[in-house]
Design an enzyme around this catalytic site. Sequence first.
Site, short mmCIF file in Angstrom:
data_model
loop_
_atom_site.label_atom_id
_atom_site.label_comp_id
_atom_site.label_asym_id
_atom_site.label_seq_id
_atom_site.Cartn_x
_atom_site.Cartn_y
_atom_site.Cartn_z
N HIS A 14 0.70 -1.27 0.10
CA HIS A 14 -0.05 -0.02 -0.11
C HIS A 14 0.86 1.33 -0.03
O HIS A 14 0.21 2.47 -0.21
CB HIS A 14 -0.94 -0.16 1.34
CG HIS A 14 -0.07 0.33 2.74
ND1 HIS A 14 0.54 -0.61 3.07
CD2 HIS A 14 -0.11 1.34 3.17
CE1 HIS A 14 1.06 -0.06 4.11
NE2 HIS A 14 0.76 1.12 4.23
C1 UD1 Z 1 -1.69 5.58 6.38
C2 UD1 Z 1 -0.28 5.81 6.85
C3 UD1 Z 1 0.49 4.79 6.56
C4 UD1 Z 1 -0.05 3.51 7.09
C5 UD1 Z 1 -1.32 3.11 6.39
C6 UD1 Z 1 -1.86 1.82 6.92
C7 UD1 Z 1 0.17 8.22 6.63
C8 UD1 Z 1 1.02 9.31 6.09
N1 UD1 Z 1 -0.04 6.94 6.31
O1 UD1 Z 1 -1.67 5.37 4.73
O2 UD1 Z 1 1.79 5.00 7.36
O3 UD1 Z 1 1.05 2.44 6.83
O4 UD1 Z 1 -2.22 4.31 6.83
O5 UD1 Z 1 -3.11 1.65 6.19
O6 UD1 Z 1 -0.41 8.51 7.67
N2 UD1 Z 1 -9.05 5.03 2.47
C9 UD1 Z 1 -10.34 4.50 2.46
N3 UD1 Z 1 -10.55 4.28 3.59
C10 UD1 Z 1 -10.25 4.37 4.87
C11 UD1 Z 1 -8.87 5.19 4.86
C12 UD1 Z 1 -8.21 5.50 3.44
O7 UD1 Z 1 -10.78 4.16 1.41
O8 UD1 Z 1 -10.72 3.92 5.90
C13 UD1 Z 1 -8.41 5.36 0.99
C14 UD1 Z 1 -8.74 6.83 0.63
O9 UD1 Z 1 -9.03 6.96 -0.73
C15 UD1 Z 1 -7.55 7.69 1.04
C16 UD1 Z 1 -6.62 6.59 0.78
O10 UD1 Z 1 -6.97 5.36 1.16
O11 UD1 Z 1 -7.27 8.71 0.21
C17 UD1 Z 1 -5.27 6.98 1.79
O12 UD1 Z 1 -5.64 6.94 3.18
P1 UD1 Z 1 -4.57 7.65 4.30
O13 UD1 Z 1 -5.16 7.55 5.62
O14 UD1 Z 1 -4.26 9.05 3.63
O15 UD1 Z 1 -3.14 6.92 3.85
P2 UD1 Z 1 -2.71 5.30 3.86
O16 UD1 Z 1 -2.49 5.18 2.42
O17 UD1 Z 1 -4.02 4.67 4.45
#
Ligand code: UD1
Length: 390
Positions: A221
Amino acid sequence: MGEMLRPAGPIVCVVGARPNYMKMAPLIRAFRECRGLPGTVLVHTGQHYDLAMNERLFADLELPAPDLNLEVGSGTHAAQTAEVMRRFEPVLDELRPACVVVVGDVNSTLACSLVASKKRTPLAHVEAGLRSFDRDMPEEINRLLTDQIADLLYTTERDAAVNLAREGIDAARVHFVGNVMIDSLLAHRQRATPPERTLAKSNADSSIVTSAAGFGAVTLHRPSNVDSPDALGEALAILCDVAARVPLVWPVHPRTRANIERFGFASMLAGARIVLLEPQGYLEMLGLLVNARLVLTDSGGIQEETTALSVPCLTMRENTERPITVSQGTNDIVGRDRGRVLACVDEILRTGGKRGRVPELWDGKAATRIAAHLETWLAARASALEQRAS
Ligand code: UD1
């Protein structure tokens, strides 16, 4: 009563995203068992919000429901960080906590640390001092800055203290306590869900995990692997090559799933022996890791979990902030180097791969050590403040 002598507020514990939950669960338990500590208030920033990324993990980990959810949701790094800060500030104004405890390296970790620090609320960072030395990783920035401003830095490995000393951080703030994520792993290992049940629940063909050939588990991811078509295409091609040797089970992160669709890559996986699943609960994931012949990942936590479980791990990144998993554990850093990945996979399938050993203090008692230290530290601070006020 003077301002300094107000009765101590609670310990505010912050979680934001999935990898925080397994670190916070044992801490909350240990804090609540420690009579000399104030009560805890669990704040979820809402950085992760999907059911599969949240409620199931809370239930599996026996983490109490958050007392407050700030519901920040997704956004750019700046927007997400700013929104957490904006919404966390009034929480501190109202609760006036004895201290704030943050874990790991996600955006919520840094955002809440900045707010606490500027209010001069004591701040404890659990899992301090890890460094990848790669500032292209957003988590590296979060780690560097959180550690600069935390009052208490609890570390998982001795080398973390070396990193912190290099950054000018006073050794008196640094405490080697072990790994709270391994506390969760050891507490739940016996309850891990058998992989065949996990696949059956998803209506997937479970023969893949019951056959004598075994299976590999995958997670992917990181933006560096999944956000550009070039990187994701390379990663998927490697997975297909590995799957020709050993079938794979892959719970797909929403970021990755969205990009596979967006780049039109779904067809690359058609026909490969790869079972795609929704993000899984903690016990399902644990069951997959425990039973896998090998793990391919770009996660931070899974590098440590596989080391604790003595399962070979190939980390599809150029570096790691957890070098102890390579020097002592079962981890190898393979990037997206196809030749290297396949050579490692062949070696693991032939010999069982690196056995490794479990690092010092990854013994299931890290949270208890932190609670005991925090109790002494807060008591000393309270009496120093009292003396100054009298
Ligand atoms: C975040 C953390 C990362 C961790 C990861 C575990 C940061 C910078 N990154 O990354 O260190 O390893 O979590 O999962 O804080 N989304 C959903 N549902 C959710 C959450 C996210 O669909 O419940 C999707 C959305 O499209 C969002 C994307 O995932 O834009 C990224 O989510 P985000 O929390 O920004 O970062 P992660 O890639 O999950």
